[in-house]
Design an enzyme around this catalytic site. Structure first.
Site, PDB file in Angstrom:
ATOM      1  N   GLU A 142      17.006   6.540  62.982  1.00 41.85           N
ATOM      2  CA  GLU A 142      17.149   5.092  63.135  1.00 41.85           C
ATOM      3  C   GLU A 142      15.843   4.373  62.819  1.00 41.85           C
ATOM      4  O   GLU A 142      15.845   3.313  62.194  1.00 41.85           O
ATOM      5  CB  GLU A 142      17.580   4.746  64.572  1.00 41.85           C
TER       6      GLU A 142
ATOM      7  N   SER B 123       6.421  20.026  50.181  1.00 43.52           N
ATOM      8  CA  SER B 123       7.627  19.421  49.597  1.00 43.52           C
ATOM      9  C   SER B 123       8.301  20.244  48.496  1.00 43.52           C
ATOM     10  O   SER B 123       9.503  20.421  48.524  1.00 43.52           O
ATOM     11  CB  SER B 123       7.314  18.035  49.048  1.00 43.52           C
TER      12      SER B 123
ATOM     13  N   HIS C  14      21.585  14.645  53.646  1.00 41.49           N
ATOM     14  CA  HIS C  14      20.448  15.459  53.194  1.00 41.49           C
ATOM     15  C   HIS C  14      19.136  14.885  53.735  1.00 41.49           C
ATOM     16  O   HIS C  14      18.327  15.574  54.319  1.00 41.49           O
ATOM     17  CB  HIS C  14      20.396  15.516  51.670  1.00 41.49           C
ATOM     18  N   SER C  15      18.943  13.606  53.506  1.00 42.38           N
ATOM     19  CA  SER C  15      17.738  12.937  53.997  1.00 42.38           C
ATOM     20  C   SER C  15      18.090  11.471  54.114  1.00 42.38           C
ATOM     21  O   SER C  15      19.232  11.075  53.880  1.00 42.38           O
ATOM     22  CB  SER C  15      16.567  13.116  53.015  1.00 42.38           C
TER      23      SER C  15
END
Lengths: 367, 440
Positions: free
Chosen positions: B114, B200, B330-331
């Site tokens: 959020e 990453s 996913h993200s």
């Protein structure tokens, strides 16, 4: 491949009125088109024209591409020509090279060029050298494309410019569009080109609308690879710019114009081959040179241009040493403020131009 | 491959040849009586690349030539232990801690997701559906075992003892962020707790983990292993194959743990690979392999515990494929309802929830009740909200940090820049919001 993050900035950029076309088109004869749509159009037109052209990459089909550059193409051309691949840059770029050797014309989309490092062997050792090593028997008409350079808020492993890396390699052609017109015309030329072409796009430009003329919107429009474009004419200083560097230079030119300094802006469009003639002509006119790029300074595009000036009669045209405006020589910081400072901005270009024109290089370089 | 590695390959090649010659010599001395090496009428082939029987019937193999690798589980969906001999002996406190960590992961995910939506942080990735894998794995390991995560394993960090404060500080990049505010959110790392920092680019952690395991193996009386998390999508990267092959050929004490959650962004496993999943690749490359129900925390615990013991005792790799489902997007860059149905997601949120199963197990044992649950959820949530508010108020890292760590020793050029900055700030202290940054 990594997180495949499109950062926050991308989200709000994409919310800009990308499809909110001007209604006064008849009057202006131009229409704003985002770079995303221009790239999409280029691919669509070339796929329509030549059924050897196909796209492969991660998330390019049903998902429409991580940055939506392939939007709608899977629906139109189907599974055979818009291919989602397993997550392996090494795998699909190798596959694309093989397909090109066998007569197809692949467009290989990297989710970002940061992930293409995984595939650089196929780009540099296979695609770029196959024609030479096969004694001219096997050419590799392939397009590698995707967002390159800094995005926003995605830190060091997702924010780097590879223009200098690829353009160092003989056998490759490297283009870097700045406007939607560049993007469409260069990508179409790249797809038709008999050699491998690396198309370095900019994620932060994807959502920006640029005016496109009727001519540029036609399916016959091409931008030749290896030709620079004078983006703005001026007589006091030459700004040679790569990709988004043009944006900063144009911003600076506006400020400088208010001070009576007229900048000539050369949008390189192609990094390799490099249109040195256009640069030399401009230097002969302005006698001052500044280069603007987003990548690191060490062995960068600006370094190459300065070296070429040194090795040519253009050197004698200069009234002051040339100066490079580049990204800062650091891994990209995550911090928003530091990130902004690690990238060139119009103010940096203004400072560089002022220093070059005032012959105050020593004052700037001590910083 | 460059010249140097060519040379290395030659060297290793020579070494292998020498070993093989030695092995053959030993075999010649000791196997006079073995029938399969009889001079004539040989039925068993002894090629350097394969020792196998000769046959005269040609037979191609395909994925249906084998039964699918079964999925080991301990509990059913109601948390009942199916075979009492398989119930791991975990003490009460640890069991409760495991469940609390799982609840905490959920609350952390909910609120930080959020907070990204509100623009407070730039990025986030949730862990819904995979909590059991994180907790089951970490609980079965020694704190000294080194873990390489991919990026969706926050429970590993929590269960190892990384605090909510440390995690949120990382996401907010303030001066208490152990990563000095240099990485995107969720790129946690903690050297002291033996947790490698998340990187990453996908799958790079895999060969790195094998290399770390190789280093462990070289230490006398090694009692540590390396655990490497990766996803079903990452397993397609070339790095994954290299990691498998090196783990096997270099005999490394590494547990390669695949979180097969069914999706790589929008790409389902049916488009990611063919054949019997990631587990099938283990035996093919000479790696001891097991497939477990990743929504069954006890099954994961058992598998990791045995894998760890085996890896350390034998200096061998183990592959675990933990089957699960990525319940969340996913993200924060993804909306997964574009490529999968809400019904599909719901099935995994309810019937197959690792939290639900583990909670029912604890309740049946009398270790947990709804009141505790309620209090725990509230406490977890409050902790996250409070910590987040604090994190937002904390100062940003010291400005000097921006000059540090690109090179081990700061180059003179950068030293000079730092000094200039210092003088500059002294001269113009009012021009910079210096009070927002940590001072010395």
């Amino acid at each position: 491949m990594g997180l495949k993050s499109s950062p926050v900035l991308f989200h709000w950029l994409s919310r800009l009125p990308s499809r909110n076309f001007s209604t006064s088109r008849a009057l202006l004869a131009t229409k704003p088109v985002t770079m995303r749509d221009a790239l999409n159009q280029a691919q669509d037109e070339e796929m329509q024209k030549d059924d050897r052209v196909f796209i492969m990459g991660e998330e390019v089909a049903q998902y429409d591409g991580a940055y939506k550059v392939t939007r709608g193409l899977w629906k139109k051309y189907g599974d055979k020509r818009v291919i989602d691949t397993p997550i392996t840059e090494m795998g699909f770029s190798g596959l694309a090279v093989g397909a090109a050797m066998a007569g197809l014309r692949p467009i290989c989309e990297f989710m970002t060029y940061n992930f293409a490092l995984q595939a650089i062997d196929h780009v540099v050792n296979s695609a770029a050298k196959a024609f030479y090593m096969s004694a001219g028997l096997i050419n590799v008409p392939i397009v590698f494309r995707g967002p390159n350079g800094a995005s926003a808020g995605v830190a060091a492993q997702h924010s780097q410019c590879f223009a200098a890396w690829y353009s160092q390699c003989p056998g490759l052609k490297v283009v870097m569009p700045y406007t939607s017109e560049d993007a469409k015309g260069l990508l179409k030329s790249a797809i038709r080109d008999p050699d491998p072409v690396v198309v370095l796009e900019d994620e932060l430009l994807y959502g920006l609308p640029f005016p496109m003329s009727d001519e540029a919107l036609s399916p016959d429009f091409l931008v030749p690879i290896g030709k620079a474009k004078i983006e703005r004419e001026g007589r006091h200083v030459t700004l040679v710019c790569a990709g988004r560097g043009n944006e900063h230079a144009l911003g600076a030119a506006k400020i400088l114009a208010g001070k009576g300094v007229e900048c000539e802006i050369i949008n390189l469009r192609s990094i390799r081959p490099l249109d040195f003639d256009t640069i030399a002509r401009s230097i002969a006119k302005t006698h001052h040179l500044v280069t603007v790029e987003q990548g690191w300074p060490h062995c960068g595009i600006g370094a190459e241009i300065c070296a070429r000036v040194m090795e040519s009669p253009s050197f004698f045209e200069l009234d002051a040493p040339a100066w490079r405006v580049t990204g800062v020589d650091v891994p990209m910081p995550y911090s928003r403020t530091l990130e902004a400072m690690a990238l060139p901005a119009p103010a940096d270009v203004v400072a560089a131009v002022s220093a070059v024109l005032g012959n105050k290089i020593s004052a700037v370089s001590s910083q | 491959m460059n010249y140097v590695s060519d040379k290395m390959a030659l060297k290793t090649g020579a070494c292998v040849l020498r070993l093989n010659a030695l092995r053959n010599a030993i075999r010649l001395l000791s196997t006079h009586t073995r029938p399969e090496v009889a001079q004539n009428n040989t039925k068993y082939a002894e090629f350097p690349g394969a020792k196998a029987p000769y046959v005269t019937e040609m037979k191609f193999l395909n994925e249906s030539s084998y039964d699918p690798i079964p999925i080991y589980r301990v509990m059913d969906n109601n948390g009942n232990v199916l075979d009492i001999r398989e119930e791991p002996r975990i003490d009460t406190e640890e069991l409760k801690k495991m469940y609390k960590t799982m609840v905490q992961i959920n609350q952390l995910d909910k609120i930080l997701y959020e907070s990204q939506r509100q623009g407070r942080i730039s990025f986030y990735m949730t862990n819904y559906g995979e909590e059991g894998i994180h907790v089951g794995t970490t609980a079965a390991l020694s704190p000294r075992d080194l873990i390489f995560c991919q990026y969706r394993e926050v429970g590993v960090f929590l269960h190892r003892g990384v605090t909510i404060t440390e995690l949120i500080n990382q996401c907010y990049g303030n001066h208490e962020d152990p990563g000095k505010g240099r990485q995107m959110p969720v790129h946690y790392g903690d050297k002291h707790r033996n947790l490698a920092t998340i990187s990453s680019p996908l799958a790079t952690q895999m060969p790195q983990a094998v290399g770390a395991a190789y280093a462990f193996k070289r230490q006398p009386n090694n009692d540590r292993c390396v655990v490497c998390f990766f996803g079903d999508g990452a397993a397609s990267e070339g790095d994954a194959f290299s990691a498998f092959n090196f783990a096997a050929t270099l005999d490394c004490p590494v547990v390669l743990l695949c979180r097969n959650n069914g999706y790589a962004i929008s790409t389902p496993t049916s488009e990611q690979y063919r054949g019997d999943g990631i587990a099938a690749r283990g035996p093919a490359l000479g790696i001891r392999t097991v497939r477990v129900d990743g929504t069954d925390t006890l099954a994961v615990y058992n598998a990791v515990q045995q894998a760890r013991d085996y890896a350390i005792a034998n200096n061998k790799p183990v592959l675990i494929e933990a089957m699960s489902y990525r319940v969340g997007h996913h993200s924060t860059s993804d909306d997964s309802t574009a490529y999968r149905s809400v019904e599909e997601i719901q099935k995994w949120t309810k019937d197959e929830s690792p939290l639900q199963k583990f909670k029912l197990y604890l309740e049946a044992k009398g270790l947990w009740n709804p009141e505790e649950e309620k209090a725990m959820v509230k406490e977890s949530r409050d902790t996250v909200v409070r910590t987040m508010q604090e994190a937002e108020k904390k100062k940003l890292p010291h400005w000097k940090e921006m000059f540090e760590d690109v090179y081990y020793d700061m180059p003179p050029r950068i030293q000079k820049q730092m000094k200039q900055m210092e003088e500059h700030l002294k001269k113009y202290p009012d021009k910079y919001p210096i009070d927002r940054y940590q001072s010395e």
